[in-house]
Design a protein around this motif. Structure first.
Motif, PDB file in Angstrom:
ATOM      1  N   MET A  95       0.832  -1.195   0.000  1.00  0.00           N
ATOM      2  CA  MET A  95       0.000   0.000   0.000  1.00  0.00           C
ATOM      3  C   MET A  95       0.872   1.253   0.000  1.00  0.00           C
ATOM      4  O   MET A  95       1.995   1.235   0.493  1.00  0.00           O
ATOM      5  CB  MET A  95      -0.933   0.009   1.219  1.00  0.00           C
ATOM      6  N   ALA A  96       0.359   2.345  -0.536  1.00  0.00           N
ATOM      7  CA  ALA A  96       1.135   3.565  -0.707  1.00  0.00           C
ATOM      8  C   ALA A  96       0.767   4.603   0.348  1.00  0.00           C
ATOM      9  O   ALA A  96      -0.344   4.605   0.885  1.00  0.00           O
ATOM     10  CB  ALA A  96       0.895   4.135  -2.098  1.00  0.00           C
ATOM     11  N   ARG A  97       1.708   5.517   0.597  1.00  0.00           N
ATOM     12  CA  ARG A  97       1.433   6.693   1.417  1.00  0.00           C
ATOM     13  C   ARG A  97       1.228   7.866   0.464  1.00  0.00           C
ATOM     14  O   ARG A  97       2.125   8.203  -0.302  1.00  0.00           O
ATOM     15  CB  ARG A  97       2.567   6.973   2.396  1.00  0.00           C
ATOM     16  N   ILE A  98       0.054   8.483   0.520  1.00  0.00           N
ATOM     17  CA  ILE A  98      -0.344   9.482  -0.465  1.00  0.00           C
ATOM     18  C   ILE A  98      -0.829  10.739   0.241  1.00  0.00           C
ATOM     19  O   ILE A  98      -1.663  10.683   1.147  1.00  0.00           O
ATOM     20  CB  ILE A  98      -1.458   8.936  -1.383  1.00  0.00           C
ATOM     21  N   PHE A  99      -0.297  11.876  -0.186  1.00  0.00           N
ATOM     22  CA  PHE A  99      -0.692  13.177   0.340  1.00  0.00           C
ATOM     23  C   PHE A  99      -1.679  13.801  -0.640  1.00  0.00           C
ATOM     24  O   PHE A  99      -1.399  13.900  -1.836  1.00  0.00           O
ATOM     25  CB  PHE A  99       0.553  14.056   0.487  1.00  0.00           C
ATOM     26  N   VAL A 100      -2.842  14.223  -0.132  1.00  0.00           N
ATOM     27  CA  VAL A 100      -3.888  14.818  -0.963  1.00  0.00           C
ATOM     28  C   VAL A 100      -4.132  16.239  -0.480  1.00  0.00           C
ATOM     29  O   VAL A 100      -4.636  16.438   0.632  1.00  0.00           O
ATOM     30  CB  VAL A 100      -5.200  14.013  -0.908  1.00  0.00           C
ATOM     31  N   THR A 101      -3.779  17.233  -1.290  1.00  0.00           N
ATOM     32  CA  THR A 101      -4.029  18.606  -0.876  1.00  0.00           C
ATOM     33  C   THR A 101      -5.493  18.969  -1.118  1.00  0.00           C
ATOM     34  O   THR A 101      -6.143  18.432  -2.010  1.00  0.00           O
ATOM     35  CB  THR A 101      -3.124  19.603  -1.621  1.00  0.00           C
ATOM     36  N   GLY A 102      -5.991  19.870  -0.282  1.00  0.00           N
ATOM     37  CA  GLY A 102      -7.376  20.288  -0.425  1.00  0.00           C
ATOM     38  C   GLY A 102      -8.351  19.147  -0.236  1.00  0.00           C
ATOM     39  O   GLY A 102      -9.271  18.954  -1.028  1.00  0.00           O
ATOM     40  N   HIS A 114      -4.847   2.457   1.733  1.00  0.00           N
ATOM     41  CA  HIS A 114      -3.638   3.265   1.625  1.00  0.00           C
ATOM     42  C   HIS A 114      -3.466   4.151   2.858  1.00  0.00           C
ATOM     43  O   HIS A 114      -4.425   4.478   3.563  1.00  0.00           O
ATOM     44  CB  HIS A 114      -3.692   4.125   0.363  1.00  0.00           C
ATOM     45  N   ASP A 115      -2.233   4.539   3.098  1.00  0.00           N
ATOM     46  CA  ASP A 115      -1.888   5.452   4.186  1.00  0.00           C
ATOM     47  C   ASP A 115      -2.000   6.864   3.630  1.00  0.00           C
ATOM     48  O   ASP A 115      -1.149   7.303   2.855  1.00  0.00           O
ATOM     49  CB  ASP A 115      -0.460   5.154   4.666  1.00  0.00           C
ATOM     50  N   ALA A 121      -9.457  11.190  -1.135  1.00  0.00           N
ATOM     51  CA  ALA A 121      -8.897  10.723   0.130  1.00  0.00           C
ATOM     52  C   ALA A 121      -9.699   9.567   0.707  1.00  0.00           C
ATOM     53  O   ALA A 121      -9.129   8.566   1.170  1.00  0.00           O
ATOM     54  CB  ALA A 121      -8.845  11.886   1.123  1.00  0.00           C
ATOM     55  N   GLU A 122     -11.008   9.685   0.686  1.00  0.00           N
ATOM     56  CA  GLU A 122     -11.855   8.613   1.222  1.00  0.00           C
ATOM     57  C   GLU A 122     -11.677   7.323   0.428  1.00  0.00           C
ATOM     58  O   GLU A 122     -11.594   6.230   1.011  1.00  0.00           O
ATOM     59  CB  GLU A 122     -13.315   9.046   1.211  1.00  0.00           C
ATOM     60  N   ALA A 123     -11.613   7.430  -0.895  1.00  0.00           N
ATOM     61  CA  ALA A 123     -11.434   6.241  -1.722  1.00  0.00           C
ATOM     62  C   ALA A 123     -10.098   5.565  -1.423  1.00  0.00           C
ATOM     63  O   ALA A 123     -10.022   4.325  -1.323  1.00  0.00           O
ATOM     64  CB  ALA A 123     -11.530   6.611  -3.200  1.00  0.00           C
ATOM     65  N   LEU A 124      -9.056   6.353  -1.275  1.00  0.00           N
ATOM     66  CA  LEU A 124      -7.728   5.796  -0.998  1.00  0.00           C
ATOM     67  C   LEU A 124      -7.667   5.155   0.382  1.00  0.00           C
ATOM     68  O   LEU A 124      -7.081   4.085   0.562  1.00  0.00           O
ATOM     69  CB  LEU A 124      -6.668   6.890  -1.135  1.00  0.00           C
ATOM     70  N   VAL A 125      -8.268   5.809   1.370  1.00  0.00           N
ATOM     71  CA  VAL A 125      -8.322   5.229   2.714  1.00  0.00           C
ATOM     72  C   VAL A 125      -9.081   3.912   2.693  1.00  0.00           C
ATOM     73  O   VAL A 125      -8.649   2.905   3.283  1.00  0.00           O
ATOM     74  CB  VAL A 125      -8.969   6.219   3.703  1.00  0.00           C
ATOM     75  N   ASN A 126     -10.214   3.894   2.001  1.00  0.00           N
ATOM     76  CA  ASN A 126     -11.023   2.678   1.927  1.00  0.00           C
ATOM     77  C   ASN A 126     -10.293   1.535   1.229  1.00  0.00           C
ATOM     78  O   ASN A 126     -10.564   0.360   1.491  1.00  0.00           O
ATOM     79  CB  ASN A 126     -12.340   2.961   1.214  1.00  0.00           C
ATOM     80  N   ASP A 127      -9.363   1.889   0.348  1.00  0.00           N
ATOM     81  CA  ASP A 127      -8.572   0.865  -0.341  1.00  0.00           C
ATOM     82  C   ASP A 127      -7.350   0.431   0.459  1.00  0.00           C
ATOM     83  O   ASP A 127      -6.548  -0.389  -0.019  1.00  0.00           O
ATOM     84  CB  ASP A 127      -8.106   1.394  -1.704  1.00  0.00           C
TER      85      ASP A 127
END
Length: 249
Positions: free
Chosen positions: A1-8, A26-27, A18-24
């Motif tokens: 899993m990846a660590r991903i920064f989402v601005t805004g 990801h950090d 962000a919600e989709a990535l968290v649900n999948d």
């Protein structure tokens, strides 16, 4: 899993990403302009780390990058945050605010972060045209046009993404999420909000090494021809370096 920064990521497309990535699984590192905006994250903040920083302030963007680096290596940044100003507005540093938030802040964060492997920039169909975009970036000599200034900022960030695809080691892409019914897009927007983040998330997590694409709803498109002009790209980098004090790669 990846660590991903989402601005805004407090609302709209960024929050959906962000919600989709968290649900999948990801950090995810969330971003809000300030503590008050961070309060709008609600329960999502319980499932991810949260950073705050005003993307319209050079010092706060630098601090945001330091805070991001303190978390540890970031695999990808989704540069989602964006604004449109009805009236011409400047940042505390005297920069055009719509340019700072939409293009200069992504430039800075991409270079000041500990070199993420993937960078996803947010474009717009409104980036097309704007033949004088390099002549008056600060909009000091022209009559203000909110739509044109926004479109120019998106042209410049799309050219930035293309330049980075050549000059940094990260895989870089630009995504046009469409005209969607967010706070900025308005209720009459015609594109589906629930699809706007899908391409962003895919590009941030894909193993593909192809770089430099311009995308809309999972399909690659040709951007404005100026985006593919190497001299135009290099001029954008040089100007951004001068404005921000962050050397171009």
């Amino acid at each position: 899993m990846a660590r991903i920064f989402v601005t805004g990521s407090t609302a709209g497309v960024g929050r959906n990403a962000a919600e989709a990535l968290v649900n999948d699984g990801h950090d995810v590192v969330l971003h809000a302009r300030n503590a008050e905006r961070a309060g709008h994250l609600g329960r999502l903040a319980d499932r991810a780390q949260v950073l705050t920083g005003d993307l319209g302030d050079l010092a706060e963007v630098r601090q945001l990058a330091r805070d991001l680096n303190a978390i540890g290596p970031i695999d990808a940044i989704i540069h989602n945050a964006g604004i449109i100003d009805d009236q011409r507005a400047e940042t505390p540093d005297g920069l055009l605010r719509v340019l700072m938030v939409n293009a200069l802040a992504p430039y800075m964060l991409s270079l000041l972060a500990d070199r993420p492997a993937r960078l996803v920039f947010t474009g717009s169909s409104m980036h097309r045209g704007h033949d004088g975009a390099l002549d008056d970036m600060a909009w000091t000599r022209r009559r203000w046009s909110a739509s044109s200034a926004y479109g120019e900022s998106k042209l410049l960030v799309t050219a930035l993404s293309a330049a980075f695809a050549r000059r940094v080691s990260a895989v870089c892409h630009t995504v046009d999420p469409g005209w969607v019914p967010t706070r900025m897009g308005g209720a009459s927007a015609s594109d589906p909000l629930d699809q706007a983040h899908v391409t962003q998330c895919w590009l941030a997590t894909s193993a593909e090494e192809d770089s430099g694409g311009y995308w809309h709803h999972m399909r690659r498109q040709r951007p404005d021809p100026k985006v593919e002009n190497l001299a135009f790209q290099d001029t954008v980098l040089d100007r951004f370096a001068q404005m921000t004090g962050v050397p171009a790669p």
